[in-house]
Write a protein that holds these residues in place. Structure first.
Motif, PDB file in Angstrom:
ATOM      1  N   LEU A   1       0.857  -1.191   0.000  1.00 18.14           N
ATOM      2  CA  LEU A   1       0.000   0.000   0.000  1.00 18.14           C
ATOM      3  C   LEU A   1       0.892   1.239   0.000  1.00 18.14           C
ATOM      4  O   LEU A   1       1.720   1.414   0.900  1.00 18.14           O
ATOM      5  CB  LEU A   1      -0.890   0.001   1.255  1.00 18.14           C
ATOM      6  CG  LEU A   1      -1.564   1.334   1.629  1.00 18.14           C
ATOM      7  CD1 LEU A   1      -2.520   1.805   0.524  1.00 18.14           C
ATOM      8  CD2 LEU A   1      -2.300   1.211   2.970  1.00 18.14           C
ATOM      9  N   TYR A   2       0.752   2.077  -1.013  1.00 14.47           N
ATOM     10  CA  TYR A   2       1.410   3.390  -1.034  1.00 14.47           C
ATOM     11  C   TYR A   2       0.467   4.371  -0.357  1.00 14.47           C
ATOM     12  O   TYR A   2      -0.696   4.474  -0.770  1.00 14.47           O
ATOM     13  CB  TYR A   2       1.752   3.801  -2.474  1.00 14.47           C
ATOM     14  CG  TYR A   2       2.881   2.947  -3.027  1.00 14.47           C
ATOM     15  CD1 TYR A   2       4.200   3.392  -2.993  1.00 14.47           C
ATOM     16  CD2 TYR A   2       2.638   1.661  -3.507  1.00 14.47           C
ATOM     17  CE1 TYR A   2       5.237   2.595  -3.445  1.00 14.47           C
ATOM     18  CE2 TYR A   2       3.678   0.843  -3.958  1.00 14.47           C
ATOM     19  CZ  TYR A   2       4.973   1.321  -3.916  1.00 14.47           C
ATOM     20  OH  TYR A   2       6.010   0.522  -4.345  1.00 14.47           O
ATOM     21  N   LEU A   3       0.951   5.066   0.663  1.00 13.78           N
ATOM     22  CA  LEU A   3       0.065   5.844   1.539  1.00 13.78           C
ATOM     23  C   LEU A   3       0.633   7.251   1.702  1.00 13.78           C
ATOM     24  O   LEU A   3       1.737   7.433   2.224  1.00 13.78           O
ATOM     25  CB  LEU A   3      -0.024   5.122   2.892  1.00 13.78           C
ATOM     26  CG  LEU A   3      -1.018   5.652   3.920  1.00 13.78           C
ATOM     27  CD1 LEU A   3      -2.456   5.579   3.399  1.00 13.78           C
ATOM     28  CD2 LEU A   3      -0.904   4.844   5.221  1.00 13.78           C
ATOM     29  N   GLN A   4      -0.140   8.231   1.251  1.00 11.52           N
ATOM     30  CA  GLN A   4       0.414   9.592   1.183  1.00 11.52           C
ATOM     31  C   GLN A   4      -0.174  10.537   2.235  1.00 11.52           C
ATOM     32  O   GLN A   4      -1.355  10.486   2.560  1.00 11.52           O
ATOM     33  CB  GLN A   4       0.177  10.168  -0.214  1.00 11.52           C
ATOM     34  CG  GLN A   4       1.104   9.579  -1.273  1.00 11.52           C
ATOM     35  CD  GLN A   4       2.570   9.792  -0.950  1.00 11.52           C
ATOM     36  OE1 GLN A   4       3.333   8.825  -0.885  1.00 11.52           O
ATOM     37  NE2 GLN A   4       2.963  11.047  -0.716  1.00 11.52           N
ATOM     38  N   HIS A   5       0.663  11.439   2.681  1.00 10.92           N
ATOM     39  CA  HIS A   5       0.304  12.499   3.621  1.00 10.92           C
ATOM     40  C   HIS A   5      -0.473  13.613   2.911  1.00 10.92           C
ATOM     41  O   HIS A   5      -0.636  13.599   1.694  1.00 10.92           O
ATOM     42  CB  HIS A   5       1.586  13.065   4.233  1.00 10.92           C
ATOM     43  CG  HIS A   5       2.533  13.632   3.210  1.00 10.92           C
ATOM     44  ND1 HIS A   5       2.410  14.899   2.699  1.00 10.92           N
ATOM     45  CD2 HIS A   5       3.595  13.075   2.560  1.00 10.92           C
ATOM     46  CE1 HIS A   5       3.361  15.118   1.807  1.00 10.92           C
ATOM     47  NE2 HIS A   5       4.094  14.015   1.692  1.00 10.92           N
ATOM     48  N   GLY A   6      -0.882  14.602   3.698  1.00 10.80           N
ATOM     49  CA  GLY A   6      -1.619  15.731   3.142  1.00 10.80           C
ATOM     50  C   GLY A   6      -0.735  16.917   2.798  1.00 10.80           C
ATOM     51  O   GLY A   6       0.466  16.917   3.068  1.00 10.80           O
ATOM     52  N   ALA A  13      -3.361   5.057  -1.470  1.00 14.51           N
ATOM     53  CA  ALA A  13      -4.333   5.914  -0.804  1.00 14.51           C
ATOM     54  C   ALA A  13      -3.605   7.132  -0.283  1.00 14.51           C
ATOM     55  O   ALA A  13      -2.378   7.136  -0.158  1.00 14.51           O
ATOM     56  CB  ALA A  13      -5.017   5.163   0.343  1.00 14.51           C
ATOM     57  N   GLY A  14      -4.371   8.157   0.001  1.00 17.25           N
ATOM     58  CA  GLY A  14      -3.757   9.353   0.554  1.00 17.25           C
ATOM     59  C   GLY A  14      -4.824  10.238   1.156  1.00 17.25           C
ATOM     60  O   GLY A  14      -6.014  10.079   0.870  1.00 17.25           O
ATOM     61  N   LEU A  15      -4.381  11.152   1.988  1.00 15.30           N
ATOM     62  CA  LEU A  15      -5.326  12.058   2.635  1.00 15.30           C
ATOM     63  C   LEU A  15      -5.203  13.441   2.026  1.00 15.30           C
ATOM     64  O   LEU A  15      -4.109  13.894   1.699  1.00 15.30           O
ATOM     65  CB  LEU A  15      -5.063  12.090   4.146  1.00 15.30           C
ATOM     66  CG  LEU A  15      -3.812  12.798   4.647  1.00 15.30           C
ATOM     67  CD1 LEU A  15      -4.083  14.264   4.996  1.00 15.30           C
ATOM     68  CD2 LEU A  15      -3.267  12.074   5.856  1.00 15.30           C
ATOM     69  N   SER A  16      -6.340  14.092   1.848  1.00 13.17           N
ATOM     70  CA  SER A  16      -6.379  15.469   1.377  1.00 13.17           C
ATOM     71  C   SER A  16      -5.570  15.598   0.082  1.00 13.17           C
ATOM     72  O   SER A  16      -5.874  14.899  -0.881  1.00 13.17           O
ATOM     73  CB  SER A  16      -5.874  16.394   2.492  1.00 13.17           C
ATOM     74  OG  SER A  16      -6.288  17.729   2.261  1.00 13.17           O
ATOM     75  N   MET A  17      -4.523  16.412   0.057  1.00 13.50           N
ATOM     76  CA  MET A  17      -3.698  16.494  -1.147  1.00 13.50           C
ATOM     77  C   MET A  17      -3.238  15.106  -1.598  1.00 13.50           C
ATOM     78  O   MET A  17      -3.174  14.811  -2.801  1.00 13.50           O
ATOM     79  CB  MET A  17      -2.468  17.377  -0.888  1.00 13.50           C
ATOM     80  CG  MET A  17      -1.518  17.470  -2.077  1.00 13.50           C
ATOM     81  SD  MET A  17       0.009  18.424  -1.698  1.00 13.50           S
ATOM     82  CE  MET A  17       1.074  17.125  -1.026  1.00 13.50           C
ATOM     83  N   GLY A  18      -2.950  14.239  -0.648  1.00  9.67           N
ATOM     84  CA  GLY A  18      -2.513  12.874  -0.971  1.00  9.67           C
ATOM     85  C   GLY A  18      -3.614  12.068  -1.642  1.00  9.67           C
ATOM     86  O   GLY A  18      -3.326  11.163  -2.434  1.00  9.67           O
ATOM     87  N   GLY A  61     -10.091  13.733   0.364  1.00  5.20           N
ATOM     88  CA  GLY A  61      -9.321  14.478  -0.615  1.00  5.20           C
ATOM     89  C   GLY A  61      -9.555  14.115  -2.048  1.00  5.20           C
ATOM     90  O   GLY A  61      -9.206  14.865  -2.941  1.00  5.20           O
ATOM     91  N   ALA A  62     -10.175  12.994  -2.292  1.00  3.37           N
ATOM     92  CA  ALA A  62     -10.331  12.538  -3.668  1.00  3.37           C
ATOM     93  C   ALA A  62     -11.067  13.571  -4.510  1.00  3.37           C
ATOM     94  O   ALA A  62     -10.786  13.729  -5.695  1.00  3.37           O
ATOM     95  CB  ALA A  62     -11.095  11.230  -3.684  1.00  3.37           C
ATOM     96  N   ALA A  63     -12.002  14.273  -3.874  1.00  5.84           N
ATOM     97  CA  ALA A  63     -12.872  15.166  -4.639  1.00  5.84           C
ATOM     98  C   ALA A  63     -12.091  16.278  -5.313  1.00  5.84           C
ATOM     99  O   ALA A  63     -12.463  16.744  -6.380  1.00  5.84           O
ATOM    100  CB  ALA A  63     -13.941  15.755  -3.727  1.00  5.84           C
TER     101      ALA A  63
END
Lengths: 407, 407
Positions: free
Chosen positions: A171-176, A274-279, A302-304
């Motif tokens: 899983l590649y997991l990104q910050h905001g 997956a990522g949050l906000s900007m991620g 953040g996807a939107a």
């Protein structure tokens, strides 16, 4: 009727206890710091030394912004109303200077090392270190041909990785935005969340790779953005450069490095992002441009955004070069499309994600929509997201997802 | 004589260039921050926003402490004279509130997340990431039966650890007081220093374990130390508890965990310990109490403290239960006793270490004494220490040390 005065007394004493609180130093305090303190009703008491200041304000990024009260000893204090559980970023504004509280651990957020205070969630320990096998978190350095620089990433390896001979999904997991590659471990506690999910059998053992979300192509010089806020043409131009360079860095440098240096399963069925906000925005860009590489996709609050950038009306028939145009084919190709939002997030964020969810529903595009009750655009939402998301990954025969509401 | 005016012109223009500087954003700045800036003569320009403050001071912990100058735009500025190379902690004092500069990366030091600025050392790249094989840094969690808590440690694994089947010697390397287990990687760049030393063949491939230097035995409750400064009886009592608990944690919990979970060579000939400042003091306590476990000992700007605690006069005949009483036997048993200090450290620190060095010399106790030219009680001293110390470890037939002065 004799019980009424007794009840009133009891109520009064409860109110008094509530007012006094049972404040204890927060777990996020630095060594030996007595403040901030948190009580059992989730109120936070801040104490900050500024003997010569005329005005000191506290600024919870998702919470109260208020004047602090000067005490005789040169300290300023403020007690919040009950806060939502989770890690809350805050700063202190001393005569116009916005700074961190030296009594709290600093985390990289808002493009600076900001203080934050941890408010426990009652009855919940899924992100605490427990007496279960623990994975390792490794910091690795790779030279990126895209950026022309050494870059680092954090890699979570599940328990027994060293002694096992197995290969693992990734899983590649990104910050905001404004955060960095340290966020998912330090703020998010992703390692403990996975340790616990794996120990209970809820999630498959997996590798998690947390890269740095900022990249610029070799030779590109970032202009001085002083006074160019988010949304300004200058900022957006840099952001676009960074988005593209990041996409290239992940697909051409980071993934090859990880697949070379760790025992990964390298096919698309065993790679998620997956990522949050900007991620989350980055995740949608990277995965939909590279469905040959990814089959699980998660957008945490953040996807939107990706749909808001230059394409306000999202059409499942045409979006992403038509990847979703045939819902049945899409459900077969993308094992999980997961979107989450906190119910207390800013209206625009919530509306954007709910609208995306509804559009996908109407077009019968299989996906999971998760709402985190009572949390804002903050880490408790994203901890819960990961707790809901990770168990859905890499399950044999998992080729789609139900719609889940609530926690 | 016609050349004199030309020379004068040249000199004048050089002086002008010098005064103007060629300031560039420091490598320690957070993403996109334009200040602090450093010029080629190692001057640092700080810029800090505090529009409503009456007085703003800059406080370099080892450097200038001075009033900053208010500019019309609400920012305050200050330019230092040329500074020694290395990473300099500093804080800003805004109307009496001592805080970090949000434009700089924060590092854990002084028991808080303090800002620091990196001043490059001309012609030196031994602590930079270079095009050599890179080791990994792992964060691991172990449950300590001594403290009754989950504790973390950082572990540097040399390049090729994963693909090799070799076992490796281990250096336990401790941070200073007010710092934590993140210090040797984030501030010290220990991983890059070792990568480079190993690549050039100067140091043996080794594992480095960086633990957290604060421990208390299970059940012990740390009292509120507010207003109890270093040296006060209350502080020293807690410190003594922590020293003892740390010694137990290292020997009874951390070493067994490391030897169980990594491919180490477990005999005393392949185990070293070193530390800086408080970590040096801890190193002397742990190693001399456990010479069955360690055979290499390093005190970086800190070994002397152990002799200052309750035993002002250091006697090689009686110190450490007589471990040094027979210099020949000691040289055979302890392969390296290494002591270092920066020539610009506070007089008391320097005098203590020089006195220790002289006493050891007079008693013919084999040891290495290293002086870092022009550096203070700061990380550039300790980076150099590690660069000098690490190559002396685990070399076949190394059973002692020469006295080395200078860099």
């Amino acid at each position: 009727m004799r019980s009424i005065p007794a009840l009133m007394l009891l109520a009064a004493s409860l109110c008094f206890a509530e007012a006094q609180g049972d404040f204890k130093p927060a777990t996020s305090n630095v060594l030996d710091a007595q403040y901030p303190q948190v009580d059992s009703s989730s109120r936070v008491k801040i104490r900050f030394k500024a003997p010569d200041a005329a005005k000191v304000r506290v600024n919870f990024w998702s919470g109260p912004k208020a004047d602090m009260e000067k005490q005789a000893d040169g300290f300023w204090t403020f007690t919040t109303p009950p806060l939502a559980p989770g890690l809350h970023y805050y700063t202190v504004i001393v005569d116009g200077a916005e700074v961190s509280d030296p009594a709290s651990t600093a985390y990289f957020g808002g493009s600076k090392w900001a203080s934050a205070v941890e408010v426990p969630e009652s009855g919940v320990d899924y992100y605490q270190p427990k007496d279960v096998p623990h994975g390792q978190v490794r910091q690795v350095w790779y030279h990126s041909s895209v950026t022309g620089t050494w870059r680092d990433a954090f890699v979570y390896l599940p328990p027994y990785y060293d002694t096992s001979k197995s290969r693992y999904p990734v899983l590649y997991l990104q910050h905001g935005g404004g955060e960095d590659e340290t966020g998912w471990i330090r703020q998010g506690k992703a390692n403990f969340i996975l340790d616990n999910l794996i120990a209970s059998g809820s999630a498959k053992p997996m590798i998690i790779v947390m890269g740095n979300g900022y990249a610029t192509r070799a030779g590109y010089v970032v202009p001085d953005l002083t006074g160019k806020p988010f949304g300004s043409p200058e900022f957006m131009k840099v952001m676009q450069e960074r988005m593209g360079a990041f996409e290239d860095d992940v697909t051409k440098a980071l993934i090859p490095y990880i697949d070379k240096n760790f025992r990964t399963i390298t096919d698309r069925d065993h790679r998620a992002m997956a990522g949050l906000s900007m991620g989350g925005m980055q995740t949608f860009q990277v995965t939909f441009n590279h469905l040959d590489l990814f089959s699980y996709i998660g957008g945490f609050s953040g996807a939107a955004n990706v749909f808001m950038m230059g394409n306000n009306k999202f059409d499942t028939k045409t979006a992403f070069n038509g990847a979703m145009a045939d819902p049945a084919a899409f459900a077969k190709r993308v094992h999980l499309l997961w979107i989450g939002v906190g119910t207390n997030e800013p209206e625009r964020m919530k509306a954007g994600l709910e609208s995306l969810h509804n559009t996908l529903d109407e077009s019968k595009v299989q996906h999971t929509f998760y709402e985190s009750p009572g949390t804002d655009h903050e880490w408790q939402t994203w901890r819960r997201d990961l707790k809901d998301f990770a168990p859905r990954l890499f399950q044999t025969g998992s080729h789609g997802a139900e719609t889940a509401h609530g926690k």
